[in-house]
Design a protein around this motif. Structure first.
Motif, mmCIF file in Angstrom:
data_model
loop_
_atom_site.group_PDB
_atom_site.id
_atom_site.type_symbol
_atom_site.label_atom_id
_atom_site.label_comp_id
_atom_site.label_asym_id
_atom_site.label_seq_id
_atom_site.Cartn_x
_atom_site.Cartn_y
_atom_site.Cartn_z
ATOM 1 N N SER A 6 -18.023 -15.720 4.272
ATOM 2 C CA SER A 6 -18.670 -14.860 3.267
ATOM 3 C C SER A 6 -17.771 -13.704 2.858
ATOM 4 C CB SER A 6 -19.996 -14.312 3.809
ATOM 5 O OG SER A 6 -20.904 -15.354 4.048
ATOM 6 N N ALA A 7 -17.124 -13.088 3.827
ATOM 7 C CA ALA A 7 -16.236 -11.966 3.524
ATOM 8 C C ALA A 7 -15.028 -12.440 2.710
ATOM 9 C CB ALA A 7 -15.762 -11.308 4.822
ATOM 10 N N ILE A 8 -14.518 -13.611 3.037
ATOM 11 C CA ILE A 8 -13.360 -14.146 2.307
ATOM 12 C C ILE A 8 -13.732 -14.416 0.853
ATOM 13 C CG2 ILE A 8 -11.742 -16.084 2.120
ATOM 14 C CD1 ILE A 8 -12.024 -16.369 5.240
ATOM 15 N N VAL A 9 -14.859 -15.123 0.635
ATOM 16 C CA VAL A 9 -15.228 -15.483 -0.741
ATOM 17 C C VAL A 9 -15.594 -14.252 -1.562
ATOM 18 C CG1 VAL A 9 -15.889 -17.829 -0.123
ATOM 19 C CG2 VAL A 9 -17.653 -16.073 -0.216
ATOM 20 N N LYS A 10 -16.203 -13.281 -0.905
ATOM 21 C CA LYS A 10 -16.562 -12.047 -1.619
ATOM 22 C C LYS A 10 -15.313 -11.294 -2.064
ATOM 23 C CE LYS A 10 -19.229 -7.792 -1.145
ATOM 24 N NZ LYS A 10 -20.029 -6.961 -0.244
ATOM 25 N N LYS A 11 -14.392 -11.106 -1.130
ATOM 26 C CA LYS A 11 -13.173 -10.367 -1.448
ATOM 27 C C LYS A 11 -12.274 -11.134 -2.424
ATOM 28 C CE LYS A 11 -9.394 -7.833 0.696
ATOM 29 N NZ LYS A 11 -9.560 -6.409 0.592
ATOM 30 N N ALA A 12 -12.242 -12.467 -2.317
ATOM 31 C CA ALA A 12 -11.413 -13.289 -3.202
ATOM 32 C C ALA A 12 -12.087 -13.520 -4.557
ATOM 33 C CB ALA A 12 -11.105 -14.627 -2.542
ATOM 34 N N ARG A 13 -13.363 -13.165 -4.629
ATOM 35 C CA ARG A 13 -14.161 -13.364 -5.856
ATOM 36 C C ARG A 13 -14.165 -14.837 -6.286
ATOM 37 N NH1 ARG A 13 -11.983 -7.902 -8.323
ATOM 38 N NH2 ARG A 13 -13.604 -6.533 -7.516
ATOM 39 N N ILE A 14 -14.525 -15.671 -5.322
ATOM 40 C CA ILE A 14 -14.678 -17.099 -5.596
ATOM 41 C C ILE A 14 -16.036 -17.548 -5.057
ATOM 42 C CG2 ILE A 14 -12.207 -17.637 -5.548
ATOM 43 C CD1 ILE A 14 -12.672 -18.706 -2.652
ATOM 44 N N ASN A 15 -16.456 -18.726 -5.472
ATOM 45 C CA ASN A 15 -17.697 -19.300 -4.950
ATOM 46 C C ASN A 15 -17.460 -19.869 -3.556
ATOM 47 O OD1 ASN A 15 -19.224 -18.818 -7.285
ATOM 48 N ND2 ASN A 15 -18.405 -20.675 -8.233
ATOM 49 N N ARG A 16 -18.504 -19.862 -2.774
ATOM 50 C CA ARG A 16 -18.436 -20.432 -1.427
ATOM 51 C C ARG A 16 -18.003 -21.899 -1.497
ATOM 52 N NH1 ARG A 16 -20.400 -18.082 3.009
ATOM 53 N NH2 ARG A 16 -20.822 -19.371 4.810
ATOM 54 N N THR B 255 -16.097 -23.266 -3.617
ATOM 55 C CA THR B 255 -14.661 -23.308 -3.900
ATOM 56 C C THR B 255 -13.868 -23.190 -2.606
ATOM 57 O OG1 THR B 255 -15.025 -22.326 -6.066
ATOM 58 C CG2 THR B 255 -12.780 -22.216 -5.195
ATOM 59 N N PHE B 256 -14.301 -22.301 -1.729
ATOM 60 C CA PHE B 256 -13.640 -22.163 -0.426
ATOM 61 C C PHE B 256 -13.663 -23.496 0.302
ATOM 62 C CE2 PHE B 256 -13.715 -21.666 4.143
ATOM 63 C CZ PHE B 256 -12.649 -20.812 4.388
ATOM 64 N N TYR B 257 -14.848 -24.123 0.334
ATOM 65 C CA TYR B 257 -15.002 -25.369 1.087
ATOM 66 C C TYR B 257 -14.309 -26.564 0.423
ATOM 67 C CZ TYR B 257 -18.107 -22.930 4.246
ATOM 68 O OH TYR B 257 -18.611 -22.060 5.168
ATOM 69 N N GLU B 258 -13.908 -26.430 -0.814
ATOM 70 C CA GLU B 258 -13.084 -27.467 -1.443
ATOM 71 C C GLU B 258 -11.665 -27.454 -0.874
ATOM 72 O OE1 GLU B 258 -13.121 -26.901 -5.679
ATOM 73 O OE2 GLU B 258 -15.307 -27.162 -5.785
ATOM 74 N N HIS B 259 -11.275 -26.320 -0.327
ATOM 75 C CA HIS B 259 -9.918 -26.139 0.191
ATOM 76 C C HIS B 259 -9.833 -26.156 1.715
ATOM 77 C CE1 HIS B 259 -8.093 -25.125 -3.722
ATOM 78 N NE2 HIS B 259 -9.318 -24.726 -4.006
ATOM 79 N N PHE B 260 -10.870 -25.650 2.371
ATOM 80 C CA PHE B 260 -10.841 -25.510 3.826
ATOM 81 C C PHE B 260 -12.197 -25.858 4.418
ATOM 82 C CE2 PHE B 260 -7.932 -22.429 1.930
ATOM 83 C CZ PHE B 260 -6.737 -22.821 2.513
ATOM 84 N N LEU B 261 -12.199 -26.361 5.646
ATOM 85 C CA LEU B 261 -13.454 -26.710 6.319
ATOM 86 C C LEU B 261 -14.215 -25.472 6.765
ATOM 87 C CD1 LEU B 261 -12.106 -29.603 8.605
ATOM 88 C CD2 LEU B 261 -13.369 -29.804 6.439
ATOM 89 N N MET C 284 -3.282 -22.453 -6.815
ATOM 90 C CA MET C 284 -3.512 -21.067 -7.149
ATOM 91 C C MET C 284 -4.696 -20.507 -6.332
ATOM 92 S SD MET C 284 -2.126 -19.224 -9.854
ATOM 93 C CE MET C 284 -2.610 -18.037 -11.034
ATOM 94 N N THR C 285 -5.790 -21.256 -6.317
ATOM 95 C CA THR C 285 -6.964 -20.818 -5.553
ATOM 96 C C THR C 285 -6.651 -20.804 -4.066
ATOM 97 O OG1 THR C 285 -8.421 -21.734 -7.247
ATOM 98 C CG2 THR C 285 -9.407 -21.259 -5.118
ATOM 99 N N ASP C 286 -5.929 -21.822 -3.620
ATOM 100 C CA ASP C 286 -5.530 -21.904 -2.221
ATOM 101 C C ASP C 286 -4.738 -20.660 -1.826
ATOM 102 O OD1 ASP C 286 -5.429 -23.888 0.104
ATOM 103 O OD2 ASP C 286 -3.318 -23.322 -0.104
ATOM 104 N N GLN C 287 -3.827 -20.253 -2.672
ATOM 105 C CA GLN C 287 -3.010 -19.068 -2.412
ATOM 106 C C GLN C 287 -3.872 -17.804 -2.402
ATOM 107 O OE1 GLN C 287 0.382 -18.651 -4.988
ATOM 108 N NE2 GLN C 287 0.884 -16.624 -4.191
ATOM 109 N N LYS C 288 -4.817 -17.721 -3.315
ATOM 110 C CA LYS C 288 -5.718 -16.566 -3.389
ATOM 111 C C LYS C 288 -6.553 -16.449 -2.111
ATOM 112 C CE LYS C 288 -9.037 -14.494 -6.590
ATOM 113 N NZ LYS C 288 -9.773 -14.697 -7.841
ATOM 114 N N ILE C 289 -7.065 -17.582 -1.650
ATOM 115 C CA ILE C 289 -7.853 -17.590 -0.405
ATOM 116 C C ILE C 289 -6.972 -17.163 0.763
ATOM 117 C CG2 ILE C 289 -9.076 -19.070 1.240
ATOM 118 C CD1 ILE C 289 -9.978 -20.757 -1.225
ATOM 119 N N THR C 290 -5.774 -17.716 0.819
ATOM 120 C CA THR C 290 -4.846 -17.398 1.907
ATOM 121 C C THR C 290 -4.484 -15.915 1.912
ATOM 122 O OG1 THR C 290 -3.957 -19.639 1.887
ATOM 123 C CG2 THR C 290 -2.584 -17.945 2.880
ATOM 124 N N GLU C 291 -4.139 -15.375 0.769
ATOM 125 C CA GLU C 291 -3.783 -13.949 0.687
ATOM 126 C C GLU C 291 -4.953 -13.058 1.076
ATOM 127 O OE1 GLU C 291 -2.233 -13.458 -3.279
ATOM 128 O OE2 GLU C 291 -0.378 -14.541 -2.800
#
Length: 180
Positions: free
Chosen positions: A25-35, A37-43, A1-8
């Motif tokens: 930073s722009a991705i996590v801000k717009k997706a409303r997730i923690n930084r 969390t992003f790095y748990e899914h992508f490098l 679910m989070t992966d899809q949110k980041i991708t979208e």
């Protein structure tokens, strides 16, 4: 679910501001997730782009009917493979159009080429053509990818069926010609 949110979120930013202007930073801000969390899914954003493009290419090419050098005269099989491939490209036309645009990272064609090279190797087509592999890859990748790019640039003026017929008339004949 989070992966899809980041991708979208990433794809929306890619479409609006372009790859060069996107930051984690722009991705996590717009997706409303923690930084984190992003790095748990992508490098990083490069990894995100590579994964998104590779997933799309995999969706397009997986399960296509297998064509080998021995089956190049099986017109039904070849037409079926080409037709399915073109329909899948059409089904994902907006993403492909975006990845081929100047808003992207410019690596979609290279990533797609890896899959087309594997097709030529797996089908023993490369071995059947008396040219160095690099030229065989270049001929087929250049031909098919350029035709697809033109179809996209023309905003898919031909239906997928019409475009598949164009590819079906060119691709197998070129393969056979090079084998002679």
């Amino acid at each position: 679910m989070t992966d899809q949110k980041i991708t979208e979120t990433f794809l929306a930013l890619l479409d609006t501001v372009g790859y060069q202007k996107i930051s984690v930073s722009a991705i996590v801000k717009k997706a409303r997730i923690n930084r984190s969390t992003f790095y748990e899914h992508f490098l990083d954003k490069e990894d995100l782009m590579a994964q998104v493009q590779t997933r799309l290419i995999t969706k397009i090419v997986e399960g296509l009917p297998e064509v080998t050098v021995l089956k190049l005269d099986d017109h039904e099989l070849i037409d079926s493979r080409i037709n399915l491939l073109i329909h899948r490209i059409y089904d994902h036309k907006e993403a492909i159009k975006l990845f081929l645009s100047d808003k992207s990272d410019g690596l979609f064609t290279a990533r797609f080429s890896v899959f087309s090279e594997q097709f030529l190797i797996d089908g023993n087509i490369v071995q059947a053509i008396d040219l160095p592999d690099v030229y065989v890859f270049s001929i087929f990748q250049g031909m098919i990818l350029n035709l697809i790019k033109i179809w996209i640039e023309r905003d898919f003026i031909e239906t997928p069926e019409e475009f598949a017929k164009i590819i079906s008339r060119i691709s197998p004949k070129t393969m056979r010609l090079l084998m002679d």
